[in-house]
Structures are given as C-alpha cells and as structure tokens.
Design a protein around this motif. Structure first.
Motif, PDB file in Angstrom:
ATOM      1  N   GLN A  42       2.746   9.031   3.528  1.00  0.00           N
ATOM      2  CA  GLN A  42       1.681   8.141   3.083  1.00  0.00           C
ATOM      3  C   GLN A  42       1.320   7.076   4.117  1.00  0.00           C
ATOM      4  O   GLN A  42       0.308   6.402   3.962  1.00  0.00           O
ATOM      5  CB  GLN A  42       2.058   7.470   1.759  1.00  0.00           C
ATOM      6  CG  GLN A  42       3.251   6.511   1.837  1.00  0.00           C
ATOM      7  CD  GLN A  42       4.558   7.214   1.554  1.00  0.00           C
ATOM      8  OE1 GLN A  42       4.704   8.380   1.864  1.00  0.00           O
ATOM      9  NE2 GLN A  42       5.499   6.509   0.953  1.00  0.00           N
ATOM     10  N   GLU A  65       5.815   5.883 -11.795  1.00  0.00           N
ATOM     11  CA  GLU A  65       6.218   6.252 -10.426  1.00  0.00           C
ATOM     12  C   GLU A  65       6.227   5.025  -9.517  1.00  0.00           C
ATOM     13  O   GLU A  65       7.146   4.846  -8.714  1.00  0.00           O
ATOM     14  CB  GLU A  65       5.252   7.304  -9.871  1.00  0.00           C
ATOM     15  CG  GLU A  65       5.318   8.645 -10.579  1.00  0.00           C
ATOM     16  CD  GLU A  65       4.103   9.501 -10.335  1.00  0.00           C
ATOM     17  OE1 GLU A  65       3.724  10.261 -11.228  1.00  0.00           O
ATOM     18  OE2 GLU A  65       3.506   9.383  -9.254  1.00  0.00           O
ATOM     19  N   LYS A  66       5.190   4.181  -9.644  1.00  0.00           N
ATOM     20  CA  LYS A  66       5.143   2.967  -8.818  1.00  0.00           C
ATOM     21  C   LYS A  66       6.305   2.035  -9.165  1.00  0.00           C
ATOM     22  O   LYS A  66       6.891   1.400  -8.279  1.00  0.00           O
ATOM     23  CB  LYS A  66       3.814   2.247  -9.026  1.00  0.00           C
ATOM     24  CG  LYS A  66       3.621   1.030  -8.109  1.00  0.00           C
ATOM     25  CD  LYS A  66       2.272   0.381  -8.318  1.00  0.00           C
ATOM     26  CE  LYS A  66       2.077  -0.761  -7.326  1.00  0.00           C
ATOM     27  NZ  LYS A  66       3.109  -1.784  -7.420  1.00  0.00           N
ATOM     28  N   GLY A  77       6.907  12.152  -8.912  1.00  0.00           N
ATOM     29  CA  GLY A  77       7.207  11.386  -7.704  1.00  0.00           C
ATOM     30  C   GLY A  77       7.664  12.269  -6.566  1.00  0.00           C
ATOM     31  O   GLY A  77       7.351  12.026  -5.395  1.00  0.00           O
ATOM     32  N   PHE A  93       9.351   3.476  -7.493  1.00  0.00           N
ATOM     33  CA  PHE A  93       9.254   3.280  -6.042  1.00  0.00           C
ATOM     34  C   PHE A  93       9.570   1.833  -5.674  1.00  0.00           C
ATOM     35  O   PHE A  93      10.301   1.566  -4.706  1.00  0.00           O
ATOM     36  CB  PHE A  93       7.847   3.663  -5.573  1.00  0.00           C
ATOM     37  CG  PHE A  93       7.622   3.475  -4.098  1.00  0.00           C
ATOM     38  CD1 PHE A  93       7.153   2.274  -3.581  1.00  0.00           C
ATOM     39  CD2 PHE A  93       7.900   4.499  -3.207  1.00  0.00           C
ATOM     40  CE1 PHE A  93       6.958   2.103  -2.229  1.00  0.00           C
ATOM     41  CE2 PHE A  93       7.714   4.344  -1.845  1.00  0.00           C
ATOM     42  CZ  PHE A  93       7.236   3.139  -1.360  1.00  0.00           C
ATOM     43  N   ASP A  94       9.008   0.871  -6.431  1.00  0.00           N
ATOM     44  CA  ASP A  94       9.253  -0.544  -6.144  1.00  0.00           C
ATOM     45  C   ASP A  94      10.730  -0.892  -6.293  1.00  0.00           C
ATOM     46  O   ASP A  94      11.277  -1.672  -5.506  1.00  0.00           O
ATOM     47  CB  ASP A  94       8.408  -1.424  -7.064  1.00  0.00           C
ATOM     48  CG  ASP A  94       6.914  -1.293  -6.775  1.00  0.00           C
ATOM     49  OD1 ASP A  94       6.579  -0.768  -5.696  1.00  0.00           O
ATOM     50  OD2 ASP A  94       6.108  -1.696  -7.623  1.00  0.00           O
ATOM     51  N   PRO A 109       1.473   7.644 -13.115  1.00  0.00           N
ATOM     52  CA  PRO A 109       1.349   6.820 -11.899  1.00  0.00           C
ATOM     53  C   PRO A 109       2.024   5.458 -12.019  1.00  0.00           C
ATOM     54  O   PRO A 109       2.626   4.980 -11.063  1.00  0.00           O
ATOM     55  CB  PRO A 109      -0.172   6.689 -11.722  1.00  0.00           C
ATOM     56  CG  PRO A 109      -0.735   6.911 -13.091  1.00  0.00           C
ATOM     57  CD  PRO A 109       0.175   7.901 -13.748  1.00  0.00           C
ATOM     58  N   THR A 110       1.921   4.816 -13.208  1.00  0.00           N
ATOM     59  CA  THR A 110       2.518   3.488 -13.378  1.00  0.00           C
ATOM     60  C   THR A 110       4.041   3.568 -13.285  1.00  0.00           C
ATOM     61  O   THR A 110       4.684   2.737 -12.626  1.00  0.00           O
ATOM     62  CB  THR A 110       2.100   2.900 -14.730  1.00  0.00           C
ATOM     63  OG1 THR A 110       0.671   2.905 -14.832  1.00  0.00           O
ATOM     64  CG2 THR A 110       2.614   1.471 -14.863  1.00  0.00           C
ATOM     65  N   HIS A 155       0.858  -1.198   0.000  1.00  0.00           N
ATOM     66  CA  HIS A 155       0.000   0.000   0.000  1.00  0.00           C
ATOM     67  C   HIS A 155       0.893   1.247   0.000  1.00  0.00           C
ATOM     68  O   HIS A 155       0.928   2.005   0.979  1.00  0.00           O
ATOM     69  CB  HIS A 155      -0.923   0.008   1.219  1.00  0.00           C
ATOM     70  CG  HIS A 155      -1.816  -1.190   1.298  1.00  0.00           C
ATOM     71  ND1 HIS A 155      -1.426  -2.364   1.923  1.00  0.00           N
ATOM     72  CD2 HIS A 155      -3.064  -1.408   0.809  1.00  0.00           C
ATOM     73  CE1 HIS A 155      -2.414  -3.243   1.824  1.00  0.00           C
ATOM     74  NE2 HIS A 155      -3.423  -2.690   1.158  1.00  0.00           N
ATOM     75  N   PRO A 156       1.619   1.492  -1.086  1.00  0.00           N
ATOM     76  CA  PRO A 156       2.565   2.624  -1.117  1.00  0.00           C
ATOM     77  C   PRO A 156       1.884   3.988  -1.128  1.00  0.00           C
ATOM     78  O   PRO A 156       2.523   4.997  -0.848  1.00  0.00           O
ATOM     79  CB  PRO A 156       3.354   2.384  -2.408  1.00  0.00           C
ATOM     80  CG  PRO A 156       2.415   1.605  -3.274  1.00  0.00           C
ATOM     81  CD  PRO A 156       1.622   0.732  -2.352  1.00  0.00           C
ATOM     82  N   HIS A 157       0.585   4.034  -1.453  1.00  0.00           N
ATOM     83  CA  HIS A 157      -0.094   5.329  -1.555  1.00  0.00           C
ATOM     84  C   HIS A 157      -0.822   5.723  -0.272  1.00  0.00           C
ATOM     85  O   HIS A 157      -1.416   6.797  -0.209  1.00  0.00           O
ATOM     86  CB  HIS A 157      -1.084   5.313  -2.716  1.00  0.00           C
ATOM     87  CG  HIS A 157      -0.444   5.060  -4.042  1.00  0.00           C
ATOM     88  ND1 HIS A 157       0.485   5.920  -4.590  1.00  0.00           N
ATOM     89  CD2 HIS A 157      -0.566   4.026  -4.915  1.00  0.00           C
ATOM     90  CE1 HIS A 157       0.894   5.445  -5.753  1.00  0.00           C
ATOM     91  NE2 HIS A 157       0.283   4.298  -5.971  1.00  0.00           N
ATOM     92  N   LEU A 164       7.091  10.364  -3.023  1.00  0.00           N
ATOM     93  CA  LEU A 164       7.357   8.932  -3.125  1.00  0.00           C
ATOM     94  C   LEU A 164       8.853   8.654  -3.121  1.00  0.00           C
ATOM     95  O   LEU A 164       9.308   7.670  -2.544  1.00  0.00           O
ATOM     96  CB  LEU A 164       6.737   8.373  -4.409  1.00  0.00           C
ATOM     97  CG  LEU A 164       5.209   8.360  -4.479  1.00  0.00           C
ATOM     98  CD1 LEU A 164       4.759   7.852  -5.830  1.00  0.00           C
ATOM     99  CD2 LEU A 164       4.629   7.487  -3.369  1.00  0.00           C
TER     100      LEU A 164
END
Length: 665
Positions: free
Chosen positions: A177, A576-577, A619, A580-581, A573-574, A151-153, A624
């Motif tokens: 977050q 950025e995730k 980001g 982040f991952d 958004p894709t 749940h990164p957001h 993030l």
C-alpha cells in the motif's frame, strides 16, 4: 506488460487515454474495450494494470527534504527547486504535504532562500540541535511514519536525502500500500536505493532541467573562504554535474542491487533479462525513459563483463560474474508436442476456450498444494477428477506463472495451435497405487481406512486380516487406555484451536498439529490419523466433508460450522482498520489473536467466530495484516517476518514447529 504490447496499437486506435481508466466501474471499462475488438481476458488484464497505475497518481504524496544533507545550490533559487520537484513528482501522487527540515539557527539556509521555499509551498521545520546530533533525521523518520499511519490504504513518500540512516525506515515501508521514492546525489549508491521503489538523481533529474531552462552551462564554482558561522561554502552547495564515469558507476550499482533483490525473491542466481530491464526502468524512470536506453545499457554491461548473459530469445537471463558456473536459473516450462490426456477426455469448456487461450499446462491434482492461496496469474482453470488444466494466452504468460507458482513445473505445457500427439489412455500412472487402481486391485485397510494396493498389505500378527503399514499393525496391539489417552489429546488439540476461533480443521493439518504438540506420545502422522478416527468412533469429534476436504470439529461446534458455510462474504473495513491500528501501535509489530478476538467482540459486537474470522480473512486479502499459527499460539502481525521473528524468540528451532495456514478453511 505483454498484454499492453499485444494490444497497444488497438488501444491507440480506440482513442484510449488515462482518463478512460479513471471511471469507478471496471466492468464498464472492460465492456468498452471488448466492444472495440479486444478479447475479454486481455481487456480485464489491461484494465487492472492501467487502473493500478492511475490509482498511484491519485494516492496522497508527501515530500520530506533533508536540507542539511541536500542543500540548495548557491546559484539556484528555492522557487526553481520546488517547481522542479513538483513537476517531476506530479505523476507520482497528489501532493498534500511538502516539508523541508533544517536548523534555522545554524544558517544552513539564507533568508532569501527560506522565503522562496515558504512562498512556494514548502513548509520549513526548524530542527534546533542544542548539542544533539541527527535531529532532522529523527524528525523526518517520525513524520514519515505518522504520514504512513494516517494513510494505511495507500500513499507515496518521497525522501530527498543521501543519509544511509533512512535505509531501515525504507525497508519497513516496503508494503504493497506504500511507495517510496529517494532523491539523492548520483554518486551515493547505498542501501537507500535497494529498499526504495523508485530512485532519482538530484543532479540530473532535479537540477539539470533548471539549468537547461535558463540556458546556462554546468560549471562547478570555486570554494570561497569565509566565516564558518556564515552560509555553507559554495563548493558544497553548487551544482556539480556527474562525470560519465560517475554515471556509469551509479548505474552499475543500481543494476547489481536489482539482480540481488530478484535473487532473494525467486531463489535463483540467474534472472530474466527482460524483468531486470523493467525494474531498472521503474526504479529510475528519469535515467531510463525509453526502452532503447535500457537495451543499450544492458548491452554495454554485458560487453564490459559487469553481468553475464545466457539463454536465447525471450528467455535470456543475466547473472553476476561471481555466480558464473552455478547450476541455477529461472524455472522454465518446456513446450511439449505430447499431450498426456486423451483427446476425448478434454473437457468441452477447455475446447471452447482454445481460440483465446491456446497454451495449456496440464497437471495432476496431487501436485497442486491443497488450500493454495495464490493461484497462477492470468490463468483460466478447468478440472476433472484427476487433472487440472491451466490455460494461458501464450507461452511467456505460462512461464511467468510457473515462476510465481513453482509447483506448476510438475505439469506438461502444450500449445494446441501446433500438432499434438494424444495417447489412447492417460499416461504417467507410475505409482503402484494408480496401477492397481486401474486393475481393480485396490483394498481398504480395516484400521486406517486408506485405499492401498492389495500387494502392499502386510499380515497383522495373529489376526486374520492384513493392514497397510507397521503403524496400523502396532495400533492393533494398543490397549483401551492408550487409545483413550489418544482421544483426549485429539480433543485437547481441538479445544486449543477453538480458543483461537478455529472451530474446525482439515484432517491433514490436525494430524500434523497433534504430532507437533504431543511428539512424545504420537510418533508418526499415521498414529495421529488413527487417534482422530478413534475419537470419531467414540463420538468425541465429528468428521464432515466440505468442498471436497474432510474436516474435524467438536460436536458442540458443529452447528457453528454449518452456519459459517451458509454465511456469505461480508465487508469489514472498519474492523480491519481497528486491527491494523492496534498492531501498528505495538513496538513488536504483532499481537496475540486471543486479545484481538476479545477486543472485536467487545467493540463491534462480533460474538460469532465466523464473523471475527471474516475480519482476518479480508485483512489478509488486502495484505493489511497476517495470521501466523504455530503449535502453541496464534498471532496477528503486520507481516509474516514480524510474526516468525516473535515465534523464533520463544523457541530454539521454530522452523520445525510453525506453519502459516490460510483462514479460508
């Protein structure tokens, strides 16, 4: 919040509720409030604040219960405990995971209580020790990090434990977050409570409502002797309420930790009394449910010399006794009755907004840092060629902004509702350059092209003209080989930046970077600027102006720069995730920017630098991840602390050789 205090009665009259702020469109909510008679700026502030609180209640919630450290009292059922926990945490998020950790083989939980927990929705996780220690603690830490990763957001995590070993986990989870709640025994004041967002007491917040519902009195039970292999002795698991002295000691410990945390945040030993009270209430809402309880507790703490109070009115401050006598306090802008700008020079836009925003902080543009990321909160900004006007609703809001953006303290605060004195001409033009500018005595240096006062010029050796500094004087003595070497170093620095997708750079930042990368050849910033100008004259680079800032760019990248300014903001958004991952999976918490650029190009076909930069910019705005730049590398990290630590490992004195730079330039 000041806006809620000012307009709380009006909100009640309008019939506003939590459901009123659950709509997706914030603009619709703002329009409804404005139609009801609340000023537009106040309506926006109220909508942002309440919507953020509503969002917290909708965030995923997980409970991690260390049953070995915080067992169920012998006279209480597992069903009652889980019901009490769900009830008190119902407003903190949407419960999607409830886990209890213990070794079943050690008989820490009787079969009847295990059945109660299972039927009440608490998933029991067996933690077999087999000669190992802290098995449950390690499993909770891993599961909590996995939950945060999923749940990164946004998510809320509640830990029921008294083990200080979780302090590092809580410190790591301190991100915008994620929210953390700790439920522990009242007498166990530790680093757990310093690093969490909210603290609750096991005895008074969880167990006490159960006993009050059943109509029983609080009583400790005597210890019963028995087989050591059976269920833990009653004295360790029975409910023992806190004594008044224990409650007071626990509250004082929390108060001191809040003040210390604010000292680290603001760099000031004295903290505003109102802010300390608000944080106490947010951290332990069950202990301080009402404003009066906070006021009473702080008054008692002052009487008992736990803290020392200073100041008057809304700007009272408190500090710890061992800080008494230090000349440190909260920065406050004093109200002035003298406006430094003539009345005729005030913009019409400023005059139109004076009814709703009467308090103005007037600041010269040169005092505002270029490329400032964090603008003053709750401020309306207008500007002229020389002045900035930051307009606020009241004096308290202006001072709050000055605390966050300390450069505002260079300005003058006036209240236009009071009688003001205006000068005939602008004042405070104290520097020689500004005085000469008014008299028309400015002259341009023929070497560095800077505008300086005529009286400050010096004669350049045998040449028939004057220059502005000794550096410009020495530059005239440089031979073509030295100048050519400087041009090559400028190009080399620009190519280094381009390898990280920084195709253009502000002249001031480029000069500083050249000085850091080539400190042996380049001794001053003036020489760095002269190298840049020489590179432009030789057509090795181009200098252009965008948004009132001069940028340097290599000729082959000039078209890319123009395209980037024409390119609008894009949602990513894709991507950025994905970034982040990648960083989250790294143990060190950071990755070199070149590696991420390559992965973004291959996986998402982001072939242009401005497309990849948009990912980092988005980001950064969502916090993030962050971009940190030094003179020899650029890295992407989950936090500035991780990145700066990585840079520190590689050089003895990194603080002089790195500077975080925003990506909006």
């Amino acid at each position: 919040y000041q806006c809620l205090q000012d307009w709380g009665t009006k909100l009640v009259e309008l019939g506003a509720s939590w459901d009123s702020f659950k709509r997706d469109s914030k603009d619709a909510i703002v329009n409804d409030l404005a139609t009801g008679g609340i000023p537009l700026l106040a309506a926006r502030d109220i909508t942002d604040i309440v919507s953020a609180e509503v969002k917290k209640t909708q965030a995923p919630l997980a409970i991690f219960w260390d049953l070995e450290n915080m067992p169920i009292p012998s006279e209480t059922s597992g069903r009652d405990i889980t019901s009490s926990l769900k009830n008190i945490l119902s407003h903190q998020g949407d419960l999607i995971q409830f886990r209890g950790y213990a070794s079943i083989g050690l008989n820490h939980i009787p079969q009847e209580k295990r059945s109660d927990l299972q039927l009440s929705g608490c998933h029991l996780v067996d933690c077999p020790h087999n000669g190992r220690k802290e098995v449950a603690d390690k499993m909770i830490i891993v599961d909590a990090m996995q939950f945060a990763f999923q749940h990164p957001h946004g998510a809320t995590m509640c830990f029921i434990t008294g083990d200080v070993d979780y302090a590092y986990l809580l410190a790591t989870l301190q991100r915008p977050q994620w929210r953390t709640i700790v439920i522990s025994r009242g007498t166990m004041q530790s680093m757990l409570h310093v690093n969490c967002d909210m603290k609750m007491r096991w005895e008074t917040d969880i167990l006490q409502p159960i006993y009050e519902t059943e109509g029983e009195k609080f009583r400790p039970t005597s210890n019963e002797e028995g087989d050591q292999n059976e269920y833990i002795a009653t004295s360790t698991t029975s409910f023992i309420p806190l004594t008044p002295d224990e409650e007071w000691s626990d509250d004082v410990g929390l108060l001191c930790s809040v003040i210390k945390k604010l000292c680290q945040k603001y760099g000031s030993l004295a903290q505003r009394k109102s802010e300390v009270g608000n944080i106490l209430r947010q951290t332990n809402p069950a202990r301080f449910p009402q404003r009066e309880m906070i006021t009473s507790f702080l008054a008692m703490a002052i009487d008992r010399a736990v803290i020392i109070e200073s100041g008057e009115g809304a700007w009272k401050t408190v500090h710890l006794p061992h800080h008494d006598g230090h000349k440190s306090g909260v920065p406050v802008l004093l109200l002035s009755h003298f406006c430094p700008v003539p009345e005729k020079d005030l913009l019409e836009k400023v005059k139109d907004k004076l009814k709703d925003l009467p308090v103005i902080v007037i600041l010269r543009k040169r005092f505002c840092p270029s490329g400032t990321i964090d603008r003053p909160p709750n401020a309306c900004v207008q500007s002229t060629s020389e002045w900035l006007f930051y307009m606020f609703r009241n004096q308290i809001t202006a001072n709050n902004a000055a605390i966050k953006c300390n450069w505002l303290q260079n300005g003058v605060m006036v209240n236009t509702k009071e009688k003001l004195t205006f000068p005939a001409v602008p004042v405070h033009l104290t520097t020689i350059v500004q005085q000469n500018a008014l008299k028309g005595q400015m002259i341009q240096c023929q070497v560095c092209e800077a505008m300086v006062g005529k009286n400050t010029m010096i004669l350049a050796h045998s040449f028939q003209f004057k220059v502005c500094s000794e550096d410009c004087k020495d530059w005239l003595c440089k031979n073509e080989e030295d100048k050519s070497r400087g041009v090559k170093l400028v190009v080399e620095t620009m190519e280094f930046l381009a390898s990280y997708d920084d195709l253009y750079s502000p002249i001031s930042q480029l000069g500083k970077l050249i000085l850091m990368r080539h400190e042996k050849e380049c001794t001053t910033r003036k020489f760095a600027k002269l190298w840049i100008l020489e590179a432009e004259r030789n057509q090795a680079i181009k200098i252009c102006k965008q948004k009132k800032i001069k940028y340097a760019v290599l000729p082959q990248h000039f078209d890319c720069m123009e395209a980037q300014y024409k390119h609008g903001d894009a949602a990513t958004p894709t991507e950025e995730k994905f970034v982040f991952d990648l960083i989250f999976d790294e143990k060190c918490g950071w990755i070199d920017r070149k590696k991420i650029n390559s992965l973004l190009s291959n996986k998402f076909n982001l072939q242009t630098p401005y497309a990849r930069n948009q990912v980092f910019l988005n980001g950064r705005e969502k916090q993030l991840f962050f971009v940190v730049k030094s003179f020899d590398k650029q890295i992407i990290a989950l936090s500035n602390e991780f990145a700066l630590s990585a840079l520190k490992i590689e050089r003895d004195d990194p603080m002089e050789a790195k500077e975080e730079i925003s990506l909006d330039g």
